[in-house]
Scaffold this motif. Structure first.
Motif: not given
Length: 550
Positions: A48-69
């Motif tokens: 989307h806007y290039g946010a670092p995914l490693a600073k986002g949120v990981l869920a055990a069902d295999g989702r990684v959520v961007c920390p920004w939007h």
């Protein structure tokens, strides 16, 4: 291609439910995720806007959520899970060899300049045929419908009938940055939509009626029509004008599209006086966008006690008001514009606004007082409209009583997660996610729409928000809104229904996942100091417990 196989770490360096960013051959970066005994790797930045995914949120069902939007991806495949992600991630082959994590990747796909995976193209053998899907509207929902349809294997015709004169754009950048060239913010070019997605885009089209029995859309004053197999209504909203004297003078603007952005951009020049009617998101984003232009004055008229009060509450609104006042903005709150005063020298132009018996001088005025669903033409086509002009839909976003007709975005009044109520939600990523959901349903992979609304706004700092706080009973605040650093929990019936934050990423991304999973801490726990970021949703043992409880 330059394929490299690199040992990035020991498996013991990653705990279950942990993700880490690693360098990959020079300037490349990847993120490695551990879910139980499985390890996965993707490109490192949100598309989307290039946010670092490693600073986002990981869920055990295999989702990684961007920390920004709130954009979300499947870590196993890189596929899009949630809007506003416009493209999938690169996914890399990952192995565990002698207790070490080994990743094989094309080096170019680990660079930030190549963060998105190209969509699967439609082959000539699968060229669109038949009536197919017709979409009325050309916004974010439409873009995500197209992406979702093609992503999930739909190969028939897709036709867009759009009032606008360009391909779908990132409309959020209009109020935040006053972009005036649609080519700079197109989500896909018209050429891409035609060649790569096999989509027919008709711009500047005015749809006048729909014959659902004959499955036809009529436009251009009845001169043209098109047949459909599935119809998606995605017209968005029409900016409201206050019913007061002078509302239609030449330099009184509403704000929605490129032409509005051009008008405000031209008017907002050094030394000019701006008056804004309305004190919520569109209005205040425009105030931020022009605040550095050395205007002579910026006056905001609002009916509430503080800006944003109905959505964010009085304390947050007070903190944001303090910031804007520090930038020279003057507020006239708990006030209504009585009339717009015409210039003595030019009766077609406004020179000020009468408020509380006094005239606020203005060289231009912006009415940011909300939008109405753009559904007026449907009244003559047998559609039942809600009092506010919205269209009620079911959990699959289908319009009851009209087979193969769907409604998404600002016009859709849809069932809310966890309650029996229906509501319209005018958020950018709701329209996108509803578009993705309808695309899946038409492609034969239907599932109820249950996404958590997320939005954001530039207000001196980045404001993040998820959920729906309408009618909340209490706001629990951690931090100081006056310093633009806080977390706010909105409580209704002793349950947290929404969360807002500034300078506390990725709290809102984490909150959206906790709301999705039904794991949001109670108000009592939050008052006692519980930190959302400490709630484990990423380890496989937690997900197993969640699934067994469902």
């Amino acid at each position: 291609m330059s394929i490299k196989t690199i040992t990035v770490c020991d498996l013991s360096d990653l705990n279950d439910g942990q993700m880490k960013e690693f360098a990959f051959e020079g300037d490349g970066k990847i993120v490695v995720y551990r879910l139980g005994d499985a390890v996965h790797a993707t490109s490192a930045f949100c598309t989307h806007y290039g946010a670092p995914l490693a600073k986002g949120v990981l869920a055990a069902d295999g989702r990684v959520v961007c920390p920004w939007h709130g954009a979300c991806f499947n870590v196993c495949t890189g596929d899009i899970e949630d809007a506003p992600a416009p493209s999938a991630l690169h996914s890399f082959k990952t192995q565990i060899v002698d207790g070490k994590v080994v990743v094989t990747a094309d080096v170019s796909r680990t660079l930030k300049s190549n963060l998105a995976r190209a969509p699967t193209l439609i082959s000539p053998a699968a060229a669109p045929t038949g009536k197919g899907v017709v979409i009325v509207g050309g916004g974010a929902g439409t873009f995500h419908v197209i992406e979702s349809l093609r992503e999930h294997g739909y190969s028939d015709d897709i036709t867009i009938l759009s009032k606008e004169l360009h391909a779908p754009i990132d409309r959020t950048k209009l109020s935040k940055a006053l972009i005036t060239d649609p080519a700079k913010i197109e989500l896909r070019t018209a050429a891409d939509l035609k060649i790569r997605y096999g989509t027919t885009l008709r711009i500047g089209v005015n749809v006048t009626s729909i014959d659902t029995s004959a499955k036809q859309v009529i436009f251009e004053g009845g001169k043209e029509s098109i047949s459909y197999e599935q119809l998606i209504l995605a017209m968005g909203g029409t900016p409201r004008r206050l019913p007061i004297e002078g509302a239609n003078l030449e330099n009184v603007y509403t704000f929605r599209g490129i032409e509005d952005s051009k008008k405000v951009d031209t008017a907002a020049q050094e030394g000019k006086r701006m008056v804004v009617m309305g004190s919520s998101f569109i209005s205040m984003e425009l105030v931020v966008a022009v605040a550095k232009r050395k205007l002579a004055s910026i006056d905001v008229i609002g009916i509430e006690e503080v800006p944003f009060q109905s959505v964010l509450g009085k304390e947050i609104g007070t903190g944001l008001k303090k910031y804007h006042e520090s930038q020279g903005v003057k507020f006239h709150m708990q006030s209504k514009a009585e009339k717009i005063v015409a210039s003595e020298g030019n009766s077609s132009e406004a020179s000020g606004v009468l408020v509380n018996g006094q005239i606020i001088p203005a060289d231009f005025i912006v009415m940011g007082v909300g939008v109405a669903p753009a559904t007026e033409f449907l009244k003559q086509s047998g559609f039942r409209l809600e009092k506010d002009g919205g269209i009620e839909v079911d959990e699959y976003l289908r319009v009851p009583g009209h087979p193969d007709v769907y409604a998404i975005g600002d016009i859709a009044c849809y069932p809310q997660l966890g309650t029996s109520e229906t509501r319209r939600v005018e958020h950018w990523n709701v329209a996108g996610n509803q578009g993705r959901a309808v695309g899946m349903t038409i492609s034969g992979k239907s599932q109820p729409f249950v996404k958590i609304p997320i939005f954001w706004s530039a207000q001196g700092q980045q404001l993040r928000y998820c959920g729906i706080s309408a009618g909340y009973d209490e706001v629990i605040i951690k931090g100081d809104p006056g310093e633009m650093k806080f977390i706010a929990y909105y409580v209704k019936h002793n349950r947290v229904v929404a969360v807002a934050s500034m300078q506390n990423d990725p709290v809102v991304s984490k909150a959206s996942e906790l709301l999705r999973l039904g794991l949001m801490p109670s108000p009592e726990e939050l008052r006692a100091g519980k930190n959302l970021l400490d709630v484990d949703i990423s380890s496989l043992s937690v997900m197993t417990r969640i699934q067994s409880a469902q």
